[in-house]
Structures are given as C-alpha cells and as structure tokens.
Design a protein around this motif. Sequence first.
Motif, PDB file in Angstrom:
ATOM      1  N   GLY A 119     -31.374   5.453  11.100  1.00 17.00           N
ATOM      2  CA  GLY A 119     -31.159   6.067   9.793  1.00 17.00           C
ATOM      3  C   GLY A 119     -32.231   7.107   9.524  1.00 17.00           C
ATOM      4  O   GLY A 119     -32.401   8.056  10.285  1.00 17.00           O
ATOM      5  N   ASN A 120     -32.983   6.923   8.445  1.00 13.05           N
ATOM      6  CA  ASN A 120     -34.097   7.822   8.130  1.00 13.05           C
ATOM      7  C   ASN A 120     -35.434   7.274   8.603  1.00 13.05           C
ATOM      8  O   ASN A 120     -36.474   7.887   8.321  1.00 13.05           O
ATOM      9  N   VAL A 121     -35.421   6.152   9.307  1.00 13.73           N
ATOM     10  CA  VAL A 121     -36.654   5.552   9.805  1.00 13.73           C
ATOM     11  C   VAL A 121     -36.920   6.035  11.221  1.00 13.73           C
ATOM     12  O   VAL A 121     -36.094   5.855  12.114  1.00 13.73           O
ATOM     13  N   MET A 122     -38.080   6.665  11.409  1.00 14.22           N
ATOM     14  CA  MET A 122     -38.518   7.078  12.739  1.00 14.22           C
ATOM     15  C   MET A 122     -39.677   6.186  13.161  1.00 14.22           C
ATOM     16  O   MET A 122     -40.681   6.082  12.454  1.00 14.22           O
ATOM     17  N   HIS A 123     -39.532   5.543  14.308  1.00 15.27           N
ATOM     18  CA  HIS A 123     -40.653   4.785  14.857  1.00 15.27           C
ATOM     19  C   HIS A 123     -41.694   5.764  15.416  1.00 15.27           C
ATOM     20  O   HIS A 123     -41.373   6.920  15.718  1.00 15.27           O
ATOM     21  N   PRO A 124     -42.926   5.334  15.556  1.00 17.38           N
ATOM     22  CA  PRO A 124     -43.995   6.254  15.971  1.00 17.38           C
ATOM     23  C   PRO A 124     -43.733   6.912  17.327  1.00 17.38           C
ATOM     24  O   PRO A 124     -43.270   6.263  18.268  1.00 17.38           O
ATOM     25  N   THR A 125     -44.066   8.189  17.391  1.00 19.43           N
ATOM     26  CA  THR A 125     -44.055   8.944  18.639  1.00 19.43           C
ATOM     27  C   THR A 125     -45.467   9.455  18.880  1.00 19.43           C
ATOM     28  O   THR A 125     -46.124   9.943  17.957  1.00 19.43           O
TER      29      THR A 125
END
Length: 489
Positions: free
Chosen positions: A360-366
């Motif tokens: 969704g709008n959640v991005m895990h860390p890159t």
Amino acid sequence: MNGATQYSKQFIAGKWQEGSSQQTIVNRNPFTGDIIQTIVCASVDDVNQAYEAAKSVQKDWEATTPAHKQDILNRVIDGMIRRRDEIVKWLVEEGGSTLAKANIEWQATIYTLREAATFPYRVSGKILPSNVPGRENRVYRSAKGVVAVIGPWNFPLVLAMRSIAPAIATGNTVVVKPASETPVTAGLLIASLFEEAGLPAGVLNVVVGKGSEIGDPFVSHPIPSLISFTGSTEVGRHVAEIAGRYLKDVALELGGNNVLIVLDDAHIERAAEAAAVGKFLHQGQICMALNRIIVDDSIYDDFLDLFLHKVGQLGVGDPWSESTMIGPLINHEQVTRIERDVEQSVRMGAHCVLKGSVEGNVMHPTVLTEVTNDMPVAQNEIFGPVAPILRAKDESEAITIANDSMYGLSGSVFSSSLERAVHVAKQIQTGMIHVNDQSVNEEAHVAFGGEKSSGVGRFGGEWALDKFTTVKWVSVLQNYAEYPFFAKG
C-alpha cells in the motif's frame, strides 16, 4: 458539533461555515485508505472574507493587555493537555503518524505554545542616544498586522502552530491555509483549540482549499503583510516570487538534503543508532531527516554492518502499533516518486544492500551503498525511508560532499572529539547542525531555519519575535531645530 463533522467546515470570523467553492477535498487515512471526511473547499471569496475579518479586529487584538494574550495561550495549552488523546488520534489517522511520532509532535507543540506565551511581555522597544543635541531616539516594536500561514502535512500541528502562536502572541491576526492532506491537524483542530480558549472572533481564521484555486490569491491578497510557508522548495520559490512582487515579508522553511558525517574516530554504534532514527522517523518525511549518510572510508564497512542491524530492529506497518517506527507515506504518489529515484540511482551504480517491499503506502526500509552525489537519491530530497550511504576518503572530502547541495537545513557530525566535530560542523553550509546526535532536532526557544534553498528567515525564540513584529523609529526633539535656510527674527 465535534470531530469530522465540525472539521468539514471553514472557520472564518469565529464561525464554522461551509466553503463556497465547487471543489471538494477528500481527506483519507494514508494507512487504510478510508475516507475520513469530505470538505467543501474555500473559494477566493472565502479567502477574502477571512482576510477582512482578520484585518477588522487586528488593532483591537494588538491593544489587549499582555496578560490577556498570555492567558489565551495558556488556555490553549490546557486544551492540548486535556484533549491529548483526540489530538494524537487525528495525527495518526490523518497524517499517518506513528504513535511515537504523534506523541513527539504533541509535546513539541506544547513547548512551542509555552515559548509563545512569553512573547506578550517580550515585545519591547529601545531608547537610543542621538548625535543631535536635545533629541531622543525611540524605537517602538509592534505587530506586523495580518499574517498568512500555509501549513504543511508532515508535522502539521507543530509546524503550523510554530507560526500561529507567535503571531497571535505578538498582536497579529492570522489566516491559515492548511495542507490539503492534513486540513484538520494543520488548521481546523488548531482553530478549535483557540476557539475553546476564548480567542476573539476573527483573530484566527482557517480556509481549506485547493492550491490551484486559492493558492496564489492567498499569497497575493493585499491584506497580509507576512507570508509564513513551510513546505517544498519548489512551492516555496513560487510563494516567494508572488510575495516579492507585492513586497511582502516571508518566513520560508523549505526542503532539506541533510547529512550525517561519521568521522574516522566516531563511536560507530552510536552513530548507526542516530542514523537509523534520523533517517526513518516518520518514514523520513521530515524536512530535517537525514538524506545522505557520509562515512569515512576507513570505517565504512563496519558502520554499514551496524547500521543494517539497527535498521532491522525497526518496526514497520500499522501506525497504531507501539512497536512501529515506520508507518505509511502520505499517499502513493510519494511511493512511486521514491521508487523511481532508487531505480535510477541503482542504474547509475548504487548498490541496493537492503530492498524494502511496498505494501500500500507503507515502504519498508531501503539502504543503498556506494552512492555518489550525482545520483537522484543524493541530489533530491527523498522524503521517504531510503538511506543512501556515501564514502569519504577523509574529513576534508566529507565536508566537500556535504556542501555539494543546493540545500542547507540541518545535519549532524559524529566524532569522539567534540571540538573536532564542532570544527567540521562550522564548515557545513546549513542553518542547523548537531554534534553526536541525529539531524531531527527542534527546540522552541532556539533559532530554526535554513540556508541556500532551504529557506529564508528563522523561527523560534527571539528570532520568531523579530519575524512577527516590526519596528518604528520615533525621534523626539526637546527644542525646535534651527535650520540655516531661514532668517532669524
């Protein structure tokens, strides 16, 4: 009338009223996508009505006693404390704040109000000597008049209040245009707090509308003498251009490309912890968030191992979970923009050592390594959970890399030698920088603002007092002047 029902209206001249535009703003929860409310937008006529209301009561408000102004602000603080759960709920549901971030913002807003509550007794003038015999030079300080405030969506409550509270405390009246993504926490909720505190009608007005309809007229309107804007550099430049055309004063807090410099003698684990917090707090959607992590080549690999370990301990997902550090981005357009910059940077040679998934709008860390300053993730303000790590062969190169940016808002330096860190900090072209800490720091009584494309002016403490007031020189001659052009007699 409470909650989403009340907050679906405009607040003009002390009354909650429907907007008169044909457009609407749909306020969505960025985590669930659910519609919180639909607001009928303010029109240009509504903006004019708000400015006229502010102008009509400004002189009366300025003339009220310092004790009365202070009492109003203290009652707003009382309301903030009593309504804490409601305020935190709005910050989480409207802006995607995690619980930790929402509580940090609530506390920072309290500090902002407490500092502003001292201002009514700090609006002071001076008496200066003169080179003219018998003359006394008086300098009086007074309110600017009507102040326009354009609030942001990332820290909506505290960053809007950072202008609203000092402006009101120094005798100005205010019209606020909150960000369309956070109309409640950047404006309407604040109006409710001041209304409850007994602020006279017209002193604070809030108009919620589309920038395409009321944005330029909000700035160019002839009534406001100061435009306070917090947001992107691109929009800030546009605001400044319009304000400059009409010779209006501005207070602009804009984008950042903030660095954490890790010198070769740094406490690496402490630096890694600070980097994780300064990068990923509120998903990196903070003007002061770390954008580039510059590490001395001799400790680069050791730092990276520790940093990845720290990042792995950060909770991701539901902002209502107490373990969550990284919640949703404000909308999916931000996700798309960030992914595009990451992909282009990898094509240019960056190594993706941690690739975060998207839900969704959640991005895990890159996490990207071997980043250079010409890559999009280093040039642009990321405003998301992506950490670029750059190499520097020594202290001198770290400073050069840090300054190779059009931005200059915040930053930090880690070294076991405090004086060495301060020596480096003083060479970084930025408005704020912190030794052995991360870059996201704000104290209501200290100068806050940036250099270069990161803004104009300073907020906080005596600097805010200067920004929201003006001075007038009144000279007083005890005896009449003798002019050489006229015959005596």
